[in-house]
Design a protein around this motif. Structure first.
Motif, PDB file in Angstrom:
ATOM      1  N   ARG A   1       0.829  -1.207   0.000  1.00  0.00           N
ATOM      2  CA  ARG A   1       0.000   0.000   0.000  1.00  0.00           C
ATOM      3  C   ARG A   1       0.862   1.255   0.000  1.00  0.00           C
ATOM      4  O   ARG A   1       0.494   2.274  -0.602  1.00  0.00           O
ATOM      5  CB  ARG A   1      -0.944  -0.011   1.204  1.00  0.00           C
TER       6      ARG A   1
ATOM      7  N   ALA B   1       1.952   1.862  -3.444  1.00  0.00           N
ATOM      8  CA  ALA B   1       0.883   2.374  -4.299  1.00  0.00           C
ATOM      9  C   ALA B   1       0.476   3.792  -3.932  1.00  0.00           C
ATOM     10  O   ALA B   1      -0.237   4.452  -4.680  1.00  0.00           O
ATOM     11  CB  ALA B   1      -0.335   1.460  -4.219  1.00  0.00           C
TER      12      ALA B   1
ATOM     13  N   LEU C   1      -1.299   4.376  -1.196  1.00  0.00           N
ATOM     14  CA  LEU C   1      -2.543   4.283  -0.430  1.00  0.00           C
ATOM     15  C   LEU C   1      -2.289   4.482   1.049  1.00  0.00           C
ATOM     16  O   LEU C   1      -3.204   4.697   1.824  1.00  0.00           O
ATOM     17  CB  LEU C   1      -3.212   2.924  -0.671  1.00  0.00           C
TER      18      LEU C   1
ATOM     19  N   PRO D   1       0.244  11.413  -5.373  1.00  0.00           N
ATOM     20  CA  PRO D   1      -0.978  10.680  -4.999  1.00  0.00           C
ATOM     21  C   PRO D   1      -1.138   9.418  -5.837  1.00  0.00           C
ATOM     22  O   PRO D   1      -0.580   9.339  -6.940  1.00  0.00           O
ATOM     23  CB  PRO D   1      -2.099  11.685  -5.306  1.00  0.00           C
ATOM     24  N   PRO D   2      -1.877   8.435  -5.335  1.00  0.00           N
ATOM     25  CA  PRO D   2      -1.979   7.140  -6.021  1.00  0.00           C
ATOM     26  C   PRO D   2      -2.390   7.265  -7.481  1.00  0.00           C
ATOM     27  O   PRO D   2      -1.888   6.529  -8.327  1.00  0.00           O
ATOM     28  CB  PRO D   2      -3.035   6.377  -5.215  1.00  0.00           C
ATOM     29  N   GLU D   3      -3.317   8.233  -7.761  1.00  0.00           N
ATOM     30  CA  GLU D   3      -3.824   8.299  -9.134  1.00  0.00           C
ATOM     31  C   GLU D   3      -2.762   8.765 -10.122  1.00  0.00           C
ATOM     32  O   GLU D   3      -2.943   8.632 -11.323  1.00  0.00           O
ATOM     33  CB  GLU D   3      -5.072   9.182  -9.211  1.00  0.00           C
TER      34      GLU D   3
ATOM     35  N   VAL E   1       0.252   2.655 -10.996  1.00  0.00           N
ATOM     36  CA  VAL E   1       0.632   1.292 -10.643  1.00  0.00           C
ATOM     37  C   VAL E   1      -0.562   0.391 -10.980  1.00  0.00           C
ATOM     38  O   VAL E   1      -1.704   0.835 -10.989  1.00  0.00           O
ATOM     39  CB  VAL E   1       0.954   1.141  -9.133  1.00  0.00           C
TER      40      VAL E   1
ATOM     41  N   TYR F   1      -2.559  -2.337  -9.456  1.00  0.00           N
ATOM     42  CA  TYR F   1      -2.725  -2.947  -8.135  1.00  0.00           C
ATOM     43  C   TYR F   1      -3.818  -4.008  -8.234  1.00  0.00           C
ATOM     44  O   TYR F   1      -4.925  -3.733  -8.708  1.00  0.00           O
ATOM     45  CB  TYR F   1      -3.129  -1.866  -7.135  1.00  0.00           C
TER      46      TYR F   1
ATOM     47  N   TYR G   1     -11.942   1.232 -17.065  1.00  0.00           N
ATOM     48  CA  TYR G   1     -12.021   2.310 -16.064  1.00  0.00           C
ATOM     49  C   TYR G   1     -10.739   3.127 -15.991  1.00  0.00           C
ATOM     50  O   TYR G   1     -10.761   4.349 -15.882  1.00  0.00           O
ATOM     51  CB  TYR G   1     -12.344   1.723 -14.690  1.00  0.00           C
ATOM     52  N   GLY G   2      -9.597   2.450 -16.056  1.00  0.00           N
ATOM     53  CA  GLY G   2      -8.321   3.149 -15.911  1.00  0.00           C
ATOM     54  C   GLY G   2      -7.838   3.814 -17.187  1.00  0.00           C
ATOM     55  O   GLY G   2      -6.737   4.353 -17.214  1.00  0.00           O
TER      56      GLY G   2
ATOM     57  N   ALA H   1      -9.466   6.286 -18.758  1.00  0.00           N
ATOM     58  CA  ALA H   1     -10.315   7.467 -18.946  1.00  0.00           C
ATOM     59  C   ALA H   1      -9.644   8.543 -19.791  1.00  0.00           C
ATOM     60  O   ALA H   1     -10.319   9.306 -20.474  1.00  0.00           O
ATOM     61  CB  ALA H   1     -10.715   8.034 -17.585  1.00  0.00           C
TER      62      ALA H   1
ATOM     63  N   ALA I   1      -5.789  -4.078 -14.052  1.00  0.00           N
ATOM     64  CA  ALA I   1      -4.550  -3.519 -13.540  1.00  0.00           C
ATOM     65  C   ALA I   1      -3.558  -3.250 -14.670  1.00  0.00           C
ATOM     66  O   ALA I   1      -2.783  -2.298 -14.619  1.00  0.00           O
ATOM     67  CB  ALA I   1      -3.938  -4.457 -12.511  1.00  0.00           C
TER      68      ALA I   1
ATOM     69  N   PRO J   1      -3.913   0.331 -18.006  1.00  0.00           N
ATOM     70  CA  PRO J   1      -3.281   1.638 -18.210  1.00  0.00           C
ATOM     71  C   PRO J   1      -1.765   1.557 -18.399  1.00  0.00           C
ATOM     72  O   PRO J   1      -1.094   2.561 -18.260  1.00  0.00           O
ATOM     73  CB  PRO J   1      -3.624   2.396 -16.925  1.00  0.00           C
TER      74      PRO J   1
END
Lengths: 283, 356, 253
Positions: B41, B44, B46, B71-73, B77, B79, B98-99, B101, B145, B148
């Motif tokens: 985490r 990543a 998190l 930040p994670p975004e 990575v 995950y 989703y990843g 976008a 995962a 992206p």
């Protein structure tokens, strides 16, 4: 006590509760023919009241959802000093008598209220207006929504939020694309509860917004006003309210069930479903 | 290269770790509560370490001294969560897309479909996670995962949510995936065999600290601590299995580099042969074969590690087989590095696991 | 099981207790339903009457129309004190009240926010002024609309346009003025007087005053009927009349 006796006692309690809760509703319809119900809509007082109730309730709901959803998300997902206090403060209207709510709204937004001068200098006069009705509805009903929304967000699996973040979504995007859609059943349930509470609001509305046909006389106020002068009309309007509320409750039930159906959110019983899917499609 | 040098105070222990993950997978193994997931985490973004640095492919993701925290975004990575954390409201395709976008719509869908195709689940594109089996969910999670084009892969117990029947095949696929992915991959697992099956190198953490890192065979042969000895239990030998010719007979495995062993497990093709050091006895190479010890291999002692009253003796057969014996036996048999010895164990103690 | 039986018995006792309180007064109690405008003098009178006759007098106040509707629906009352003569007459025709008779009179006045723009009757019709009235089902609302109907047409239309709330009783009208929600309202003189610390009273010209008669009726089957009748009698000419005059109510017209 034997098991049978206990079951009998439980059944008796249920029968008593049902009889007590259903009888007045049945009585309303016993005295109101469907024809009378329809013709009550020709009565301008009833028609205006119904339309006003629908308008103000939907407006209040829109405000509650727009403001309440992010607020509930914050309360459910962050820890900060004063959070417990904020939660309690938001839930307070839930236990306040409507009369207290009415007084409070007057004391806050009335001409003599805390914000009275500021509002007056801005040329805004709230009491006895349709806006006042919306404010009263928001005040009494929003805790129902915020509470439910907060519970829904608190039950959201945090790893879904984290998965969204690692996939490049900001916190805001995660809120809109994951948290809200996944929690939609809970949010809808909250909206339903708030809708019910707002539709039936009486005391705070009367005190803060007064009662004027087409402006602030919502269906419950119209029922009260007709109660003395035209009891059959009051009955017909009551029946109308029962029908509208009952339809809402049914819609929520059905909608909720459909949402949580096979294509819906992961919840209890899901594993069984997954197991079935697995046996159905050999890998 | 993914590099972590972090400290983090946890409720029951202090995580204090330095890890380097090159391209190719590193399995992060340890008992539950040792800080494995926290490490993942932190990588990543998190979770935030109390101090230290996290770098990936020349980019600083976290540096407590200069106050950098990506930040994670924005780390990009890949995950994979332990329970996969698939979005329940989106279809398999929606989850994978989703990843993506930031990409144009058509491109997004094309790439998501290609990934589903690659994982053999293109026909499930429209299905919601609730309609998928455990193995299918895992594939969607991996595809999501990878979509992206992540700069590092982080996998948390990727096999634990699968039932034993699908675990073997999934492990094989995953190992292949990790070997072909050109990015550093960190795989958390609490199971040594799983670690050995997924990664060429295993790092064992114990109470928040790295105690040993090496190839699975090295850990079995020369555990640095008693914990590693117990944890990195099994020898893992590679070979090709021939199914039993008739009912009631044994599976034969021809070991890579020579040697034949038997197992009561049924398997065929490439397998891993797992046997626990405490099930292996060490004998003089000229000793007569005892009754039920069907599996007997000879070679020279490569390492001899004493841990209190027990010792680990590793014999090159030529694949290393490690036995755990008492220090008394070491003396009685006159074992020392370079000496000839035989290792023997029963067919019933021979587990066959799917493996490369 | 014994505990359950005890619980059931307790429920039954509670239920019978509740039932008792909602039936009309027994031998030592009179239930009075009175117009909201009567609350101060009738409360005082009921206390004294109870002491003098060793009887419990329970008074509930509300809009006269609402109280009448309750009586019509069977909510029991031994005495009905209405802010008009129409409602008691209707109930008498329905066989629910025994020969109602007048016991007081009243007049209308404008209750105005002391800090607000209303100082006279014409002010009520000025644009932007917020006026509260009783609803047209309640006597104070009917009287106020009668009074307004006697105004010249332009003034009448302008005033009615300023009406922003039709309150279910006179206390509601007053509350809107006291809280500042409305600039003024038309109420009984007696209410304006009771709230004189909070509102500015503007008299209505005699030409606009409707005849406001308060009628009292004893319910058919009231018990004890004698005491109920004596309670009404006291309002006409006894201690009750004294309290009514003190509160600003006029004598029977």
């Amino acid at each position: 006590m034997t098991r049978a006796a206990f079951t009998a006692a439980l059944a008796a309690a249920l029968a008593l509760a049902l009889a007590f809760l259903v009888l007045p509703v049945v009585a309303i319809f016993a005295d109101t023919s469907p024809g009378r119900l329809v013709s009550s809509l020709d009565n301008p007082v009833a028609a205006d009241a119904l339309w006003l109730s629908v308008r103000t309730t939907l407006t209040a709901l829109a405000v509650m959802v727009v403001v309440g959803t992010p607020a509930a998300y914050l309360l459910a997902t962050r820890r900060f000093p004063g959070r417990a206090l904020a939660v309690t403060a938001l839930e307070l209207p839930l236990v306040l008598p409507p009369a207290v709510a009415g007084i409070g709204l007057l004391a806050a937004f009335g001409p003599r209220g805390i914000l009275g001068e500021a509002l007056a200098s801005a040329g805004v006069r709230l009491p006895l207006t349709t806006t006042a009705v919306v404010l009263a509805l928001c005040f009494v009903a929003s805790p129902f929504y915020v509470r439910q929304a907060q519970a829904a967000f608190a039950a959201l699996d945090p790893s879904l939020v984290e998965a969204s973040r690692t996939l490049g979504a900001s916190e805001a995007r995660t809120f809109a694309r994951v948290a809200v859609p996944v929690c939609l059943p809970g949010l809808a349930a909250g909206t339903g509860l708030a809708f019910g509470r707002a539709l039936g609001e009486f005391g705070a509305t009367l005190m803060f917004a007064g009662s004027l046909q087409g402006v602030s006389q919502t269906l419950p106020l119209a029922i009260y006003a007709s109660f003395a002068t035209d009891f059959p009309a009051a009955l017909a309007m009551s029946a109308l309210l029962v029908v509208v509320s009952g339809a809402l409750l049914a819609a929520l039930r059905i909608g909720g069930a459909r949402w949580a159906g096979p294509t819906g959110a992961v919840r209890l019983g899901d594993d069984a479903r997954a197991a079935r899917a697995q046996t159905a499609q050999p890998a | 290269m993914l590099e972590l040098r972090v400290r983090r105070r946890l409720s029951r222990l202090e995580l204090d770790l330095a890890l380097e993950v090159g391209s190719g997978a590193l399995a992060l193994a340890g008992a539950s509560g040792a800080g494995k997931t926290t490490t993942l985490r932190i990588a990543a973004g998190l979770e935030r370490p109390d101090s230290g640095t996290v770098r990936c492919q020349g980019e600083v993701w976290f540096d407590s001294r200069s106050g950098i925290e990506v930040p994670p975004e924005r780390r990009r990575v890949g995950y994979v969560f332990q329970d996969y954390a698939l979005f329940p409201h989106l279809s398999a395709l929606g989850n994978v897309a989703y990843g993506l976008a930031a990409r144009p719509r058509a491109d997004r869908e094309r790439r998501a479909r290609a990934l589903l195709e690659r994982f053999g689940i293109a026909h499930l594109a429209r299905a919601r996670p609730a309609e998928l089996s455990g193995g299918e969910r895992q594939r969607v999670a991996l595809a999501r995962a990878l979509a992206p084009e992540p700069r590092a892969l982080l996998l948390d117990e990727p096999l634990s949510a699968l039932d034993p029947a699908t675990r073997g095949a999934a492990a094989r696929e995953l190992r292949e995936l990790l070997e072909t992915a050109s990015v550093p991959a960190l795989v958390v697992t609490h199971d040594f065999l799983e670690a050995a099956a997924l990664a060429r190198r295993v790092a064992v953490i114990e109470r928040g600290r790295l105690v040993q890192e090496g190839a699975p065979g090295e850990l079995v042969a020369a555990p640095a601590t008693a914990f590693v000895a117990d944890f990195a239990g099994a020898n893992l030998l590679h070979g090709r299995a021939t199914p039993p010719p008739a009912r009631g007979e044994l599976t034969r495995v021809a070991l890579d580099g020579g040697g034949l062993v038997a197992s009561t497990d049924e398997a065929s093709g490439r397998v891993g042969v797992a046997v626990f050091p405490w099930d292996v006895t060490v004998e003089r190479p000229d000793a007569p074969a005892a009754g039920s010890q069907v599996n007997r291999l000879t070679g020279r002692v490569t390492t001899l590690t004493v841990l209190g009253n027990r010792a680990r003796v590793s014999v090159a057969t030529p694949q290393p087989v490690t036995a755990e014996v008492t220090t008394a036996s070491v003396e009685r048999l006159g074992l020392r590095e370079g000496a000839a010895a035989a290792v023997a164990w029963k067919a019933t103690a021979t587990r066959l696991v799917p493996g490369a | 099981m014994r505990r359950l039986a005890a619980a059931v018995a307790l429920c039954a006792a509670l239920a019978s207790g509740c039932g008792g309180s909602s039936s009309a007064g027994g031998p030592d109690r009179i239930d009075v339903a009175a117009a909201a405008s009567l609350s101060d003098p009738v409360t005082a009178y009921a206390r004294q009457f109870g002491r003098d006759h060793d009887v419990e007098v329970r008074v509930r106040f509300g809009g006269s129309d609402e109280l009448a509707a309750q009586i019509r629906q069977g909510v029991p009352a031994d005495v009905f004190l209405s802010a008009d003569a129409v409602l008691p007459a209707e109930l008498a025709r329905a066989g629910l009240l025994d020969r109602p008779e007048p016991f007081a009179s009243n007049r209308l006045a404008i209750a105005a926010d002391p800090a607000g723009p209303v100082r006279s009757l014409p002010d009520l019709a000025r644009p932007g002024v917020v006026v509260a009235l009783g609803s047209d089902g309640v006597p104070v609302g009917k009287y106020a609309r009668h009074a307004i109907a006697r105004l010249p047409q332009p003034q009448r239309v302008a005033l009615l346009r300023n009406v922003k709330s039709s309150e279910p009783d006179v206390k509601g009208v007053l509350a809107k003025v006291v809280s500042g929600a409305a600039d003024a309202g038309i109420v009984y003189v007696t209410d304006a007087r009771a709230a004189r610390a909070e509102v500015h009273t503007v008299a209505l010209p005699r030409s606009l005053q409707p005849a406001i008669r308060y009628d009292a009726g004893v319910a058919v089957g009231a018990s004890p009927a004698g005491l109920a009748r004596r309670f009404v009698e006291g309002l006409r000419s006894g201690a009750g009349a004294h309290y009514l005059r003190a509160a600003g109510f006029g004598p029977v017209p």
